[in-house]
Design a protein around this motif. Structure first.
Motif, PDB file in Angstrom:
ATOM      1  N   SER A  55       0.737  -1.380  -0.009  1.00 41.60           N
ATOM      2  CA  SER A  55      -0.249  -0.047   0.482  1.00 41.60           C
ATOM      3  C   SER A  55       0.928   1.080  -0.090  1.00 41.60           C
ATOM      4  CB  SER A  55      -0.964  -0.179   0.881  1.00 41.60           C
ATOM      5  OG  SER A  55      -0.126   0.034   2.230  1.00 41.60           O
ATOM      6  N   PHE A  56       2.030   0.921  -0.153  1.00 39.34           N
ATOM      7  CA  PHE A  56       2.777   2.113  -0.035  1.00 39.34           C
ATOM      8  C   PHE A  56       3.341   3.151  -0.977  1.00 39.34           C
ATOM      9  CE2 PHE A  56       6.493   0.801   3.767  1.00 39.34           C
ATOM     10  CZ  PHE A  56       5.711   0.856   4.017  1.00 39.34           C
ATOM     11  N   ALA A  57       3.006   3.181  -2.393  1.00 34.64           N
ATOM     12  CA  ALA A  57       2.883   3.913  -3.391  1.00 34.64           C
ATOM     13  C   ALA A  57       1.776   4.321  -3.256  1.00 34.64           C
ATOM     14  CB  ALA A  57       2.616   2.838  -4.774  1.00 34.64           C
ATOM     15  N   ALA A  58       0.578   4.508  -3.177  1.00 33.67           N
ATOM     16  CA  ALA A  58      -0.421   5.060  -3.450  1.00 33.67           C
ATOM     17  C   ALA A  58      -0.477   6.034  -2.001  1.00 33.67           C
ATOM     18  CB  ALA A  58      -1.734   4.326  -3.291  1.00 33.67           C
ATOM     19  N   VAL A  59      -0.059   5.610  -0.910  1.00 34.91           N
ATOM     20  CA  VAL A  59       0.329   7.025  -0.029  1.00 34.91           C
ATOM     21  C   VAL A  59       1.737   7.766   0.347  1.00 34.91           C
ATOM     22  CG1 VAL A  59       0.624   6.879   2.872  1.00 34.91           C
ATOM     23  CG2 VAL A  59      -0.836   4.384   1.289  1.00 34.91           C
ATOM     24  N   GLU A  60       2.557   7.057   0.025  1.00 35.65           N
ATOM     25  CA  GLU A  60       3.535   7.584  -0.374  1.00 35.65           C
ATOM     26  C   GLU A  60       3.640   8.984  -1.070  1.00 35.65           C
ATOM     27  OE1 GLU A  60       7.355   5.598   0.910  1.00 35.65           O
ATOM     28  OE2 GLU A  60       7.070   4.614  -0.609  1.00 35.65           O
ATOM     29  N   ALA A  61       2.755   8.516  -2.612  1.00 28.36           N
ATOM     30  CA  ALA A  61       2.590  10.413  -3.278  1.00 28.36           C
ATOM     31  C   ALA A  61       2.219  11.415  -1.960  1.00 28.36           C
ATOM     32  CB  ALA A  61       1.324   9.726  -4.226  1.00 28.36           C
ATOM     33  N   ALA A 112       7.093   5.072   5.123  1.00 24.83           N
ATOM     34  CA  ALA A 112       7.858   3.629   5.663  1.00 24.83           C
ATOM     35  C   ALA A 112       8.898   3.940   6.271  1.00 24.83           C
ATOM     36  CB  ALA A 112       8.610   3.867   3.825  1.00 24.83           C
ATOM     37  N   GLU A 113       9.745   5.376   7.231  1.00 18.81           N
ATOM     38  CA  GLU A 113      10.242   5.223   7.453  1.00 18.81           C
ATOM     39  C   GLU A 113       9.766   6.057   9.342  1.00 18.81           C
ATOM     40  OE1 GLU A 113      12.241   9.446   9.551  1.00 18.81           O
ATOM     41  OE2 GLU A 113      12.957   9.098   7.510  1.00 18.81           O
ATOM     42  N   ARG A 114       8.530   5.785   9.503  1.00 21.85           N
ATOM     43  CA  ARG A 114       7.771   6.117  10.565  1.00 21.85           C
ATOM     44  C   ARG A 114       7.428   4.050  10.421  1.00 21.85           C
ATOM     45  NH1 ARG A 114       4.166  10.180   8.824  1.00 21.85           N
ATOM     46  NH2 ARG A 114       2.826   8.728   8.541  1.00 21.85           N
ATOM     47  N   ALA A 115       6.711   3.599   9.304  1.00 20.97           N
ATOM     48  CA  ALA A 115       6.569   1.909   9.503  1.00 20.97           C
ATOM     49  C   ALA A 115       8.209   0.778  10.560  1.00 20.97           C
ATOM     50  CB  ALA A 115       5.924   1.429   8.215  1.00 20.97           C
ATOM     51  N   GLN A 116       9.061   1.543   9.822  1.00 27.77           N
ATOM     52  CA  GLN A 116      10.707   0.959   9.267  1.00 27.77           C
ATOM     53  C   GLN A 116      10.473   1.145  11.371  1.00 27.77           C
ATOM     54  OE1 GLN A 116      12.917  -0.574   8.343  1.00 27.77           O
ATOM     55  NE2 GLN A 116      14.541  -0.688  10.132  1.00 27.77           N
ATOM     56  N   ALA A 142       8.252  -0.891  13.965  1.00 26.90           N
ATOM     57  CA  ALA A 142       8.355  -1.995  13.429  1.00 26.90           C
ATOM     58  C   ALA A 142      10.265  -2.502  14.267  1.00 26.90           C
ATOM     59  CB  ALA A 142       8.713  -2.553  11.921  1.00 26.90           C
ATOM     60  N   GLN A 143      11.057  -1.882  14.696  1.00 24.62           N
ATOM     61  CA  GLN A 143      11.875  -1.298  15.594  1.00 24.62           C
ATOM     62  C   GLN A 143      12.128  -1.427  17.060  1.00 24.62           C
ATOM     63  OE1 GLN A 143      15.524  -2.602  14.281  1.00 24.62           O
ATOM     64  NE2 GLN A 143      15.383  -3.061  16.307  1.00 24.62           N
ATOM     65  N   GLU A 144      11.280  -0.494  17.647  1.00 20.57           N
ATOM     66  CA  GLU A 144      10.481  -0.165  18.564  1.00 20.57           C
ATOM     67  C   GLU A 144       9.781  -1.372  18.960  1.00 20.57           C
ATOM     68  OE1 GLU A 144       8.899   3.085  18.866  1.00 20.57           O
ATOM     69  OE2 GLU A 144      10.893   4.514  18.436  1.00 20.57           O
ATOM     70  N   LEU A 145       9.255  -1.305  18.278  1.00 21.62           N
ATOM     71  CA  LEU A 145       8.209  -3.256  18.704  1.00 21.62           C
ATOM     72  C   LEU A 145       8.611  -4.596  18.945  1.00 21.62           C
ATOM     73  CD1 LEU A 145       5.111  -4.016  18.861  1.00 21.62           C
ATOM     74  CD2 LEU A 145       5.248  -4.558  16.554  1.00 21.62           C
ATOM     75  N   LEU A 146       9.998  -4.631  18.201  1.00 20.84           N
ATOM     76  CA  LEU A 146      10.557  -5.871  17.956  1.00 20.84           C
ATOM     77  C   LEU A 146      11.942  -5.852  18.984  1.00 20.84           C
ATOM     78  CD1 LEU A 146      11.172  -6.743  14.008  1.00 20.84           C
ATOM     79  CD2 LEU A 146       9.545  -7.731  16.132  1.00 20.84           C
ATOM     80  N   THR A 147      12.471  -4.824  19.313  1.00 22.19           N
ATOM     81  CA  THR A 147      13.244  -4.691  20.407  1.00 22.19           C
ATOM     82  C   THR A 147      12.963  -4.391  22.208  1.00 22.19           C
ATOM     83  OG1 THR A 147      14.517  -2.961  19.284  1.00 22.19           O
ATOM     84  CG2 THR A 147      15.234  -2.493  21.611  1.00 22.19           C
TER      85      THR A 147
END
Length: 151
Positions: free
Chosen positions: A46-52, A58-62, A65-70
């Motif tokens: 879903s990134f293509a449509a939203v990133e416009a 994408a940076e926020r999702a990363q 994910a990193q904070e959740l997994l840590t």
């Protein structure tokens, strides 16, 4: 016959049921002295449509994910799991977990919540957990209850 697991994947996405799956995975990993692979798949479809409109998604999702997994990794290690790995992948969780990650890490158990965060996708094309059950080549545990309710 003794059933034991060596490499476990637990798929987490920040939902309550994923948290329950994580908590049960910790117990199973401890009892089996298994490697616990904490996995978050960032769904890039879903990134293509939203990133416009919002290039930082994408940076926020990363970061999420990193904070959740840590946080989960620290919790698992505190609970006594000796070998915990953190995996962030990109793509469709439905295919990445069973077709790529489980093969790469020679997984013998996949644990996931019965439902996750994306109710719209679940309605339109089926849940991630449903797909994992259908396509996995190893055992799958689909968690529907919190750890405290399972006793």
């Amino acid at each position: 016959m003794t059933l034991s697991y060596n490499n476990i994947i637990v798929a987490v996405d920040g939902s309550a049921e994923a948290k329950w799956a994580f908590e049960k995975a910790v117990g199973i990993a401890k009892r089996n002295n298994a490697t616990l692979n904490l996995v978050n798949v960032i769904d890039t479809r879903s990134f293509a449509a939203v990133e416009a409109y919002d290039r930082s998604i994408a940076e926020r999702a990363q970061t999420f994910a990193q904070e959740l997994l840590t946080g989960y990794k620290k919790e698992a290690e505190t609970a006594g799991v000796e070998n915990v790995k953190v995996l962030i992948e990109y793509g469709s969780p439905k295919t990445i977990i069973t077709k790529e990650i489980s093969k790469k890490y020679e997984v013998d158990l996949i644990i996931c919540g019965a439902t996750g965060l994306n109710a719209v996708e679940r309605f339109l094309i089926g849940s991630v957990s449903e797909n994992i059950v259908r396509s996995a080549k190893c055992d799958v545990l689909v968690v529907r209850t919190p750890e405290s309710d399972a006793k």
